[in-house]
Design an enzyme around this catalytic site. Structure first.
Site, PDB file in Angstrom:
ATOM      1  N   LYS A 100      57.865  98.282  57.331  1.00  0.00           N
ATOM      2  CA  LYS A 100      59.292  97.805  57.876  1.00  0.00           C
ATOM      3  C   LYS A 100      60.113  98.284  57.696  1.00  0.00           C
ATOM      4  CE  LYS A 100      61.800  94.647  61.318  1.00  0.00           C
ATOM      5  NZ  LYS A 100      62.146  92.712  61.081  1.00  0.00           N
ATOM      6  N   LYS A 153      58.680  95.112  53.248  1.00  0.00           N
ATOM      7  CA  LYS A 153      59.510  95.001  54.259  1.00  0.00           C
ATOM      8  C   LYS A 153      60.936  95.681  53.654  1.00  0.00           C
ATOM      9  CE  LYS A 153      62.209  91.425  57.664  1.00  0.00           C
ATOM     10  NZ  LYS A 153      61.754  90.549  58.565  1.00  0.00           N
TER      11      LYS A 153
END
Length: 327
Positions: A252, A199
């Protein structure tokens, strides 16, 4: 054989032939729809994300039922509590907003996957993903190790409510191992962990922070989310999470990190999810509203590219529309 004997255009000559030799396919069953659940009645529009709303528990159930009707695989739940504190205690409260939404959706749509996003940023009054501490240099930062028990406690609360998957998105070191141990000790040995393993501290999250009311009150998240410049580190993060017990890995955002997605899939050979995030969604919506692009064509091409790069699952705010178009 070289040209003219080899003519790759032969395989593109008709729609039926193009479809028959297509290498990558997108199906509604590959998609998860994020839902923002709040304590208020009804629906509240999110200005930066046209078509996306904050939902009461009842409206979240209605959205889940629509997903099931369209063949979408499941939903990812984000909670917006009525009260916040320094620890984010509503994240693990038995009657917390996400726990109530999980139980209600599973009661009404038992076959739909319910994924619980697992983080404290929506529940803390300071907006960070764990409890804060002050370093010897006088800097305020997230206390990694002190946050782990709270994340583990939240995972157990979500699993108790009926979550099919818990998805830690905080990026604390060691959190997958702590969550796995807590779930196992509580008897949830079959509850999978979908780790936000790569992330990035991305500029594409702006609309989400409006939607989830999770903007940090001070500082930013670059001290624990990943530097967008680092690909090797993303693979290392993912393999560490796999070693701690993650069942599914996640990258992400999606589109600026398709190379990372590919590398994580190749290195891990595990199920990999990609999150097509709020900023990516908002840009498509804005360009479509201005008449610059064909929204349907762009969304389906985007989802195909994410799948082609290695994603087995795609979290996307376009999930319902894509499911309709794919029919």
């Amino acid at each position: 054989m070289p040209f003219p004997a080899t003519r790759l255009r032969r395989l593109r000559a008709t729609p039926a032939l193009r479809d028959a030799v297509r290498e990558t396919r997108v199906d509604a069953g590959d998609l998860l729809l994020p839902l923002f659940v709040h304590e208020e009645p009804g629906r509240a529009p999110i200005g930066a994300m046209p078509g996306v709303e904050r939902l009461s528990v009842e409206e979240a159930v209605a959205e889940a039922q629509e997903c099931a009707r369209l063949g979408v695989a499941g939903v990812v739940l984000f909670g917006i509590p009525a009260k916040k504190d320094a620890e984010g205690s509503e994240a693990w409260a038995a009657g917390g907003i996400v726990q109530r939404a999980i139980s209600s959706i599973k009661a009404h749509v038992p076959g739909l996957l319910v994924v619980a996003d697992l983080c404290l940023c929506e529940y803390t009054d300071h907006g960070h993903c764990g409890v804060l501490c002050t370093t010897s240099a006088g800097l305020t930062t997230v206390d990694n190790d002190a946050s782990l028990p709270l994340l583990a406690r939240t995972a157990v609360a979500q699993a108790t409510a009926g979550a099919d998957i818990v998805a830690p998105s905080d990026m604390m070191d060691g959190r997958v191992g702590a969550i796995r141990a807590a779930l196992d000790e509580a008897g949830f040995t079959d509850t999978p962990i979908m780790s936000y393993s790569s992330k990035f501290a991305s500029a594409f999250y702006g609309p989400f922070r409006e939607a989830a009311d999770s903007t940090p009150q001070a500082g930013d998240r670059r001290g624990y989310q990943m530097d967008p410049a680092n690909g090797d580190e993303a693979v290392r993060e993912s393999l560490l999470d796999a070693a701690e017990g993650a069942d599914i890995l996640m990258v992400k955002p999606a589109l600026p990190y398709l190379d990372v997605l590919w590398r994580v899939k190749e290195a891990s050979r595990m199920p990999v999810c990609a999150y097509n995030v709020s900023g990516e969604y908002a840009m498509v919506k804005a360009a479509a509203a201005a008449g610059y692009i064909d929204e349907r064509a762009v969304v389906l091409e985007t989802l195909t590219a994410i799948r082609r790069a290695g994603a087995d699952i795609v979290i996307t705010y376009h999930a319902k529309d894509a499911a309709l178009w794919l029919q």
